[in-house]
Write a protein that holds these residues in place. Sequence first.
Motif, PDB file in Angstrom:
ATOM      1  N   LEU A 235      50.118  38.431  38.839  1.00 32.96           N
ATOM      2  CA  LEU A 235      48.879  39.004  38.334  1.00 32.96           C
ATOM      3  C   LEU A 235      49.144  40.327  37.601  1.00 32.96           C
ATOM      4  N   LYS A 236      48.721  40.385  36.338  1.00 35.49           N
ATOM      5  CA  LYS A 236      48.899  41.575  35.512  1.00 35.49           C
ATOM      6  C   LYS A 236      47.614  42.361  35.318  1.00 35.49           C
ATOM      7  N   THR A 237      46.474  41.665  35.403  1.00 36.67           N
ATOM      8  CA  THR A 237      45.181  42.312  35.152  1.00 36.67           C
ATOM      9  C   THR A 237      44.181  41.900  36.220  1.00 36.67           C
ATOM     10  N   LEU A 238      43.549  42.893  36.841  1.00 37.42           N
ATOM     11  CA  LEU A 238      42.517  42.641  37.847  1.00 37.42           C
ATOM     12  C   LEU A 238      41.308  43.500  37.514  1.00 37.42           C
ATOM     13  N   ILE A 239      40.167  42.835  37.268  1.00 36.27           N
ATOM     14  CA  ILE A 239      38.928  43.533  36.958  1.00 36.27           C
ATOM     15  C   ILE A 239      37.917  43.220  38.055  1.00 36.27           C
ATOM     16  N   TYR A 263      47.010  46.474  34.790  1.00 37.69           N
ATOM     17  CA  TYR A 263      45.638  46.810  34.368  1.00 37.69           C
ATOM     18  C   TYR A 263      44.706  46.620  35.568  1.00 37.69           C
ATOM     19  N   PHE A 264      44.079  47.725  36.009  1.00 38.76           N
ATOM     20  CA  PHE A 264      43.116  47.648  37.115  1.00 38.76           C
ATOM     21  C   PHE A 264      41.842  48.364  36.691  1.00 38.76           C
ATOM     22  N   GLU A 265      40.756  47.611  36.646  1.00 34.50           N
ATOM     23  CA  GLU A 265      39.461  48.154  36.249  1.00 34.50           C
ATOM     24  C   GLU A 265      38.471  47.941  37.381  1.00 34.50           C
ATOM     25  N   LEU A 296      44.276  52.341  34.287  1.00 38.75           N
ATOM     26  CA  LEU A 296      43.362  52.467  35.416  1.00 38.75           C
ATOM     27  C   LEU A 296      41.999  52.916  34.909  1.00 38.75           C
ATOM     28  N   ALA A 297      40.969  52.163  35.273  1.00 38.45           N
ATOM     29  CA  ALA A 297      39.597  52.524  34.900  1.00 38.45           C
ATOM     30  C   ALA A 297      38.727  52.517  36.143  1.00 38.45           C
ATOM     31  N   VAL A 298      37.969  53.598  36.336  1.00 37.10           N
ATOM     32  CA  VAL A 298      36.965  53.683  37.397  1.00 37.10           C
ATOM     33  C   VAL A 298      35.635  53.985  36.725  1.00 37.10           C
ATOM     34  N   ARG A 299      34.619  53.154  36.980  1.00 37.39           N
ATOM     35  CA  ARG A 299      33.338  53.292  36.298  1.00 37.39           C
ATOM     36  C   ARG A 299      32.180  53.305  37.303  1.00 37.39           C
ATOM     37  N   LYS A 300      31.114  54.005  36.927  1.00 38.06           N
ATOM     38  CA  LYS A 300      29.869  54.055  37.713  1.00 38.06           C
ATOM     39  C   LYS A 300      30.084  54.681  39.086  1.00 38.06           C
ATOM     40  N   CYS A 301      30.851  55.765  39.114  1.00 34.14           N
ATOM     41  CA  CYS A 301      31.175  56.425  40.372  1.00 34.14           C
ATOM     42  C   CYS A 301      30.319  57.668  40.550  1.00 34.14           C
TER      43      CYS A 301
END
Length: 387
Positions: A235-239, A263-265, A296-301
């Motif tokens: 696994l390379k990308t986990l959203i 890639y982790f979003e 790394l992306a963190v949204r709506k925190c």
Amino acid sequence: MGGIEGVKNRLNSEDDEVRIAALEDALKYGDAGVDLIIEELYNSSDKIHDRAIWLLRKAGIKGKQALLDYDHWLVLTTFNNWEDYYYDRYDRINDPTDTAYRVNSQYKLSRLLQDPKAKDIEAIKCGMYYKDPNCKTAFKDYADTLVKDRELLTNLKAVLIGDNCDIINIKYRESNINITSIHPLLKAYPNLELLHIRGQMLEEDILKPELKILQVRNSQNNSIIPVNLLKHGSLKTLIIDADGISDSNLAKICNLDLPSLEYFELWLSRSNLSNINIDSLAPVLSGKSFPNLVYLAVRKCGNMSEVTRAIVNSPIMKTLKILEVTDGNISSGGAMALLKSPTVNRLHTLNVSGNRLHKNTIEQLSELKCRVIADSQFSDRYYSLWE
């Protein structure tokens, strides 16, 4: 003339085919050859440019770093790697390797998998409309079908399951979709490279293993021995596109052993901000769970400043190239953490869009050495996502 000098000589040819052949030979000469390929990234010929990208993807760490410096999206695995196609029950599969087939019902997924070319499909998007009467069980139905047909879908690399969110007023609508366990899906597809799940993750255990043994106890002191969490090597990308996620589910996701993940979003919510337990993020920030993380992306925190400080002061910054802390409420404290941290300047891109940053702060951030994106800042008077 042979060797590396011969490669250099052929790269001066006016014949694109000769130059492409020289590029392919360049890989035989280690770092010196990779340097020649990197130079051709900036060639105006589309054929040579595209071949240089393809070869650098095979050139190990140095090739990957060159692509990251040139354009990080050339390295990361996203659905942009496949052309999106809305599948209808009467359609035929024409291009299974370059197309992401999108279905909006269990029936259409079943029809898709009956096609003789289904075995070659690489990407599937399973969506559901929030008004669909079966939306409460749709995620489990889709996942069960994919697990059942794992011996058919031997080339499957990318999967999305969740709400249809193509337009803004639906994307930020509260979800009616209940995410069930993705553990069987990950076990069924050890070669899966991209997984995107979208919906509510508040109640059900989304990584519940199918184990008959519920607990293992130490025979000497009767203490419970923790069961190892799932390891997935491809696994390379986990959203994780959550409209609400429990601390327990977040902790389990962050404790996954994903050595190839780049890639982790993480979306914590939809319309409302949600706080995040920093302790849950600890395995990610330490580099233990996702040691090769690039994005790394963190949204709506709701405690985005605290999260931002934890990230920029963590070991993960040694490998990170793109950091996105967006759609939250970064205050002056979070901004100062970004400005004072020497590791931020090692990034390729910092995205702080959709927060509450003052114009003067944005001007200070723009002086960082990395690329800074700070679009659509908002105040408490309105919410920019609805503009």
